[in-house]
Design a protein around this motif. Sequence first.
Motif, PDB file in Angstrom:
ATOM      1  N   GLN A  48     -17.371  13.711 -15.502  1.00 20.68           N
ATOM      2  CA  GLN A  48     -16.077  13.717 -14.827  1.00 20.68           C
ATOM      3  C   GLN A  48     -14.993  14.102 -15.816  1.00 20.68           C
ATOM      4  N   GLU A  49     -13.966  14.768 -15.289  1.00 25.74           N
ATOM      5  CA  GLU A  49     -12.844  15.193 -16.103  1.00 25.74           C
ATOM      6  C   GLU A  49     -11.559  14.667 -15.495  1.00 25.74           C
ATOM      7  N   LEU A  50     -10.621  14.338 -16.371  1.00 24.01           N
ATOM      8  CA  LEU A  50      -9.269  13.990 -15.959  1.00 24.01           C
ATOM      9  C   LEU A  50      -8.391  15.160 -16.371  1.00 24.01           C
ATOM     10  N   ILE A  51      -7.788  15.814 -15.392  1.00 29.58           N
ATOM     11  CA  ILE A  51      -6.926  16.964 -15.653  1.00 29.58           C
ATOM     12  C   ILE A  51      -5.491  16.525 -15.405  1.00 29.58           C
ATOM     13  N   SER A  52      -4.693  16.534 -16.454  1.00 25.14           N
ATOM     14  CA  SER A  52      -3.287  16.127 -16.367  1.00 25.14           C
ATOM     15  C   SER A  52      -2.411  17.359 -16.468  1.00 25.14           C
ATOM     16  N   GLU A  53      -1.505  17.516 -15.510  1.00 27.87           N
ATOM     17  CA  GLU A  53      -0.545  18.617 -15.517  1.00 27.87           C
ATOM     18  C   GLU A  53       0.845  18.012 -15.628  1.00 27.87           C
ATOM     19  N   VAL A  54       1.575  18.391 -16.666  1.00 24.03           N
ATOM     20  CA  VAL A  54       2.891  17.834 -16.932  1.00 24.03           C
ATOM     21  C   VAL A  54       3.906  18.967 -16.969  1.00 24.03           C
ATOM     22  N   ASP A  55       4.872  18.924 -16.055  1.00 27.61           N
ATOM     23  CA  ASP A  55       5.952  19.908 -16.056  1.00 27.61           C
ATOM     24  C   ASP A  55       6.963  19.496 -17.118  1.00 27.61           C
ATOM     25  N   VAL A  56       7.281  20.427 -18.021  1.00 26.09           N
ATOM     26  CA  VAL A  56       8.227  20.128 -19.092  1.00 26.09           C
ATOM     27  C   VAL A  56       9.378  21.120 -19.069  1.00 26.09           C
ATOM     28  N   ASN A  57      10.520  20.659 -19.515  1.00 30.71           N
ATOM     29  CA  ASN A  57      11.733  21.459 -19.632  1.00 30.71           C
ATOM     30  C   ASN A  57      12.289  21.102 -21.005  1.00 30.71           C
ATOM     31  N   LEU A  58      12.052  21.972 -21.980  1.00 31.43           N
ATOM     32  CA  LEU A  58      12.345  21.654 -23.371  1.00 31.43           C
ATOM     33  C   LEU A  58      13.592  22.361 -23.864  1.00 31.43           C
ATOM     34  N   GLY A  59      14.487  21.590 -24.456  1.00 28.82           N
ATOM     35  CA  GLY A  59      15.641  22.171 -25.128  1.00 28.82           C
ATOM     36  C   GLY A  59      15.215  22.629 -26.502  1.00 28.82           C
ATOM     37  N   LEU A  61      17.242  23.396 -29.106  1.00 31.16           N
ATOM     38  CA  LEU A  61      18.062  22.589 -30.009  1.00 31.16           C
ATOM     39  C   LEU A  61      19.042  21.795 -29.157  1.00 31.16           C
ATOM     40  N   PRO A  62      19.311  20.540 -29.510  1.00 32.69           N
ATOM     41  CA  PRO A  62      20.310  19.784 -28.740  1.00 32.69           C
ATOM     42  C   PRO A  62      21.637  20.541 -28.687  1.00 32.69           C
ATOM     43  N   GLY A  63      22.178  20.687 -27.496  1.00 35.33           N
ATOM     44  CA  GLY A  63      23.443  21.372 -27.309  1.00 35.33           C
ATOM     45  C   GLY A  63      23.328  22.879 -27.148  1.00 35.33           C
ATOM     46  N   PHE A  64      22.174  23.434 -27.432  1.00 33.53           N
ATOM     47  CA  PHE A  64      21.949  24.874 -27.300  1.00 33.53           C
ATOM     48  C   PHE A  64      21.455  25.140 -25.879  1.00 33.53           C
ATOM     49  N   PRO A  65      22.052  26.077 -25.130  1.00 33.22           N
ATOM     50  CA  PRO A  65      21.759  26.213 -23.705  1.00 33.22           C
ATOM     51  C   PRO A  65      20.427  26.878 -23.348  1.00 33.22           C
ATOM     52  N   VAL A  66      19.594  27.215 -24.308  1.00 30.26           N
ATOM     53  CA  VAL A  66      18.311  27.852 -24.008  1.00 30.26           C
ATOM     54  C   VAL A  66      17.247  26.774 -23.805  1.00 30.26           C
ATOM     55  N   ARG A  67      16.526  26.883 -22.698  1.00 32.43           N
ATOM     56  CA  ARG A  67      15.499  25.900 -22.387  1.00 32.43           C
ATOM     57  C   ARG A  67      14.176  26.612 -22.113  1.00 32.43           C
ATOM     58  N   VAL A  68      13.097  26.010 -22.545  1.00 32.13           N
ATOM     59  CA  VAL A  68      11.760  26.530 -22.300  1.00 32.13           C
ATOM     60  C   VAL A  68      11.115  25.635 -21.246  1.00 32.13           C
ATOM     61  N   ARG A  69      10.599  26.269 -20.199  1.00 33.34           N
ATOM     62  CA  ARG A  69       9.944  25.521 -19.126  1.00 33.34           C
ATOM     63  C   ARG A  69       8.490  25.950 -19.018  1.00 33.34           C
ATOM     64  N   GLY A  70       7.690  25.055 -18.475  1.00 30.80           N
ATOM     65  CA  GLY A  70       6.292  25.377 -18.226  1.00 30.80           C
ATOM     66  C   GLY A  70       5.535  24.126 -17.846  1.00 30.80           C
ATOM     67  N   THR A  71       4.246  24.288 -17.640  1.00 28.51           N
ATOM     68  CA  THR A  71       3.368  23.170 -17.310  1.00 28.51           C
ATOM     69  C   THR A  71       2.297  23.077 -18.386  1.00 28.51           C
ATOM     70  N   VAL A  72       2.201  21.912 -19.004  1.00 28.98           N
ATOM     71  CA  VAL A  72       1.177  21.652 -20.009  1.00 28.98           C
ATOM     72  C   VAL A  72      -0.006  21.015 -19.286  1.00 28.98           C
ATOM     73  N   ILE A  73      -1.163  21.643 -19.408  1.00 27.03           N
ATOM     74  CA  ILE A  73      -2.367  21.166 -18.719  1.00 27.03           C
ATOM     75  C   ILE A  73      -3.362  20.708 -19.768  1.00 27.03           C
ATOM     76  N   THR A  74      -3.724  19.432 -19.692  1.00 25.03           N
ATOM     77  CA  THR A  74      -4.684  18.862 -20.629  1.00 25.03           C
ATOM     78  C   THR A  74      -5.908  18.397 -19.859  1.00 25.03           C
ATOM     79  N   THR A  75      -7.069  18.806 -20.334  1.00 27.06           N
ATOM     80  CA  THR A  75      -8.332  18.395 -19.728  1.00 27.06           C
ATOM     81  C   THR A  75      -9.012  17.418 -20.679  1.00 27.06           C
ATOM     82  N   ALA A  76      -9.505  16.329 -20.115  1.00 25.37           N
ATOM     83  CA  ALA A  76     -10.173  15.305 -20.917  1.00 25.37           C
ATOM     84  C   ALA A  76     -11.460  14.872 -20.228  1.00 25.37           C
ATOM     85  N   ARG A  77     -12.416  14.458 -21.039  1.00 28.11           N
ATOM     86  CA  ARG A  77     -13.637  13.868 -20.507  1.00 28.11           C
ATOM     87  C   ARG A  77     -13.294  12.471 -20.039  1.00 28.11           C
ATOM     88  N   LEU A  78     -13.771  12.106 -18.871  1.00 33.78           N
ATOM     89  CA  LEU A  78     -13.462  10.799 -18.290  1.00 33.78           C
ATOM     90  C   LEU A  78     -14.752  10.020 -18.102  1.00 33.78           C
TER      91      LEU A  78
END
Length: 157
Positions: A48-59, A61-78
């Motif tokens: 069995q596998e545990l698949i975690s999908e986490v939506d992230v919105n990363l700055g 630099l603090p105060g800098f208006p550019v943001r990186v978005r995406g989904t981090v998908i991690t697969t683990a043995r369960l």
Amino acid sequence: MAIRAAVPDQNKAMVENGFNIHDRATTASRIGHVRQTIATSKNLAGDQELISEVDVNLGILPGFPVRVRGTVITTARLEMTAPETWFVTVKNTKVKGSNVPFLDQYLDDYPLEVPVGDVYESVRGSVPVATLKTFYVDEGLRITRDVDDNFFVFSRA
């Protein structure tokens, strides 16, 4: 969880300090939706596998208006050792749906999986196993705790 599982309890303060430094460095970042899927692997053992999908919105630099978005998908043995106890061993991580020009299409067309489990194996000689305890579960809700009694609440979508 793998990082915390890799460090013995006597060094818990060091890990917490590292997490606090990371939190301060990424204050402009946000975690969005988290989805988890439990799947039976297609291998002969039927792991069995545990698949975690986490939506992230990363700055960047603090105060800098550019943001990186995406989904981090991690697969683990369960491994479910008891109805309420899970052992989770990270296998790999990848990113999809990035908003970085050119990188977004490349990662969607040619997913790059980072073999995190293999990296742990090479560096430490073993892959850390995170223990999760289910505190409550029903048809629409699961409440889980980690070794430090952090609670994670998941609702069925």
